[in-house]
Structure formats: C-alpha cells, structure tokens
Design a protein around this motif. Structure first.
Motif, short mmCIF file in Angstrom:
data_model
loop_
_atom_site.label_atom_id
_atom_site.label_comp_id
_atom_site.label_asym_id
_atom_site.label_seq_id
_atom_site.Cartn_x
_atom_site.Cartn_y
_atom_site.Cartn_z
N PHE A 166 -26.71 6.55 -26.49
CA PHE A 166 -25.88 5.37 -26.70
C PHE A 166 -26.34 4.25 -25.78
N THR A 167 -25.89 3.05 -26.10
CA THR A 167 -26.18 1.88 -25.27
C THR A 167 -25.14 0.83 -25.58
N THR A 168 -25.15 -0.28 -24.85
CA THR A 168 -24.32 -1.42 -25.17
C THR A 168 -25.21 -2.58 -25.55
N THR A 169 -24.70 -3.44 -26.41
CA THR A 169 -25.46 -4.61 -26.82
C THR A 169 -25.43 -5.66 -25.72
N ASP A 170 -26.27 -6.67 -25.86
CA ASP A 170 -26.09 -7.84 -25.01
C ASP A 170 -25.04 -8.74 -25.66
N GLU A 171 -24.79 -9.90 -25.08
CA GLU A 171 -23.73 -10.77 -25.60
C GLU A 171 -24.09 -11.38 -26.94
N GLY A 172 -25.36 -11.27 -27.34
CA GLY A 172 -25.77 -11.74 -28.66
C GLY A 172 -25.77 -10.65 -29.71
#
Length: 215
Positions: A166-172
């Motif tokens: 898993f990961t998190t996206t950036d603000e875009g």
C-alpha cells in the motif's frame, strides 16, 4: 527395471523447470486517483479553541492505495502521526495489521489522542510536548478515526490493512506502488470522503503497470 537418469541431465532438467518462476521480477504500479473532499468534522456549537499559537491549516486530503491478495514478506512497521500546529499530521495514513503508530506532541500545549472506533478503541490521555506517549498497536483491519479531546477540530483517519502492499497518493492524486509480485490484482483507493473505489490491474515480470482510479 527403472531407467537411470544421468545426474547431469537431472540437474539441468530441474533448473529448466524451476527457473521461470524463480526468475520473475517484481513490478511497479503507477497511476492517479481522482481525489474528493473530506467530510466536515462536527464540533460543539460555539466551539472556539483558545490556543497559545495560531491553528495551522489541516493537510489536504490524500488517498490510500492498496492491493488485495499480494503475497510478500514485508513486516508491519511503526510509523508516526504528529500533533503539530493543533492538527494531526498526516490526517490520513495506512498501517499494516500488527503495525504500531506513535503520536508525538510537537505543540507547546497539552494534547489528547483517543478513538472510539470499533476497529481500535484507545485513549492516551493528556500529555505535554516533553512526555512520550506509548505506541498503539493496530491488530485488526478496518478504519480508525482519531481525535483530540481538547481540540475538537483535530482528526485523523487510519486505515488498517491486511495487505503489506500500500501507499498514499500525493496531493495531486499520483501514486507509485513498488515491489509488486507478478499477478492479477484488484487495486483499491480509500478516498478522503471515506469512499472506496477499485479497478483491476495486471503486473508482469519486472514491468510497470498503469492504473487510474476515478469515483
């Protein structure tokens, strides 16, 4: 009478049989998620926090992107959610089942960290900047909503996942998942609005696959 296979031929045959699976390289998944807005967090009528310093702006919402069914040997880790400028940072985070989160206070006033979520219920009480709070172990998958009893506007969402990929996206909304074993998967994104969207993706030997998720 059984035929005797020469040892050299047997070893060569074994190598040829095992090599295709043994030499497959992990791949990468890149893509984007169309982000939405976090739900407004209710506070008491007339809530007006008295703080020694100005309240910082809450971080923009990001999405948690994860794979179902990915088999890897990654172990749960300990991560940190800071209390800084009277906000939780980050406001959305993921942790693998069995992993732990520390909640350090970086402000000059008391904070409190608690959750009444079914997935994980805990209350760390009030503590100052120079006091170490115990790590919280998240032993069950699901969503955990975290708050501060002193500052009602503060909140954090923790997604506890059975998968290690898993990961998190950036603000875009951009993301990159690495170390993905070859295979066919369902890729999911947990959005700031608490919706979950999904798509299918195939990862091939050492290649980069593309996945774009839209609500």
């Amino acid at each position: 009478m059984r035929a005797v296979i020469p040892m050299r031929r047997f070893i060569l045959s074994t190598i040829i049989t095992l090599a295709p699976g043994a030499l497959l390289a992990d791949g990468v998944i890149e893509g984007t998620v169309r982000l939405d807005q976090m739900r407004p967090h209710p506070v008491s009528p007339g809530y007006n926090p008295q703080t020694a310093k100005p309240i910082g702006k809450a971080a923009s919402g990001v999405a948690v992107v994860y794979l179902e069914g990915a088999k890897t040997s990654r172990q749960p880790a300990t991560v940190r959610v800071k209390q800084r400028d009277y906000q939780f940072s980050p406001t959305i985070i993921a942790v693998q089942t069995g992993g732990a989160i520390e909640f350090p206070n970086e402000d000059d006033e008391f904070h409190n960290v608690f959750s009444y979520s079914k997935t994980k219920r805990f209350d760390l009480g009030r503590f100052r900047k120079d006091e170490k709070s115990p790590p919280v172990i998240f032993d069950k998958p699901g969503l955990v909503k975290v708050y501060c009893e002193i500052h009602q506007h503060m909140r954090c969402m923790i997604l506890v996942l059975d998968t290690p990929v898993f990961t998190t996206t950036d603000e875009g909304g951009r993301f990159r998942l690495t170390g993905v074993p070859p295979g066919d998967y369902v890729i999911k994104a947990f959005l700031p609005s608490e919706k979950t969207i999904e798509a299918k993706v195939s990862v091939r030997d050492g290649k980069t696959a593309r996945a774009d998720l839209n609500p």
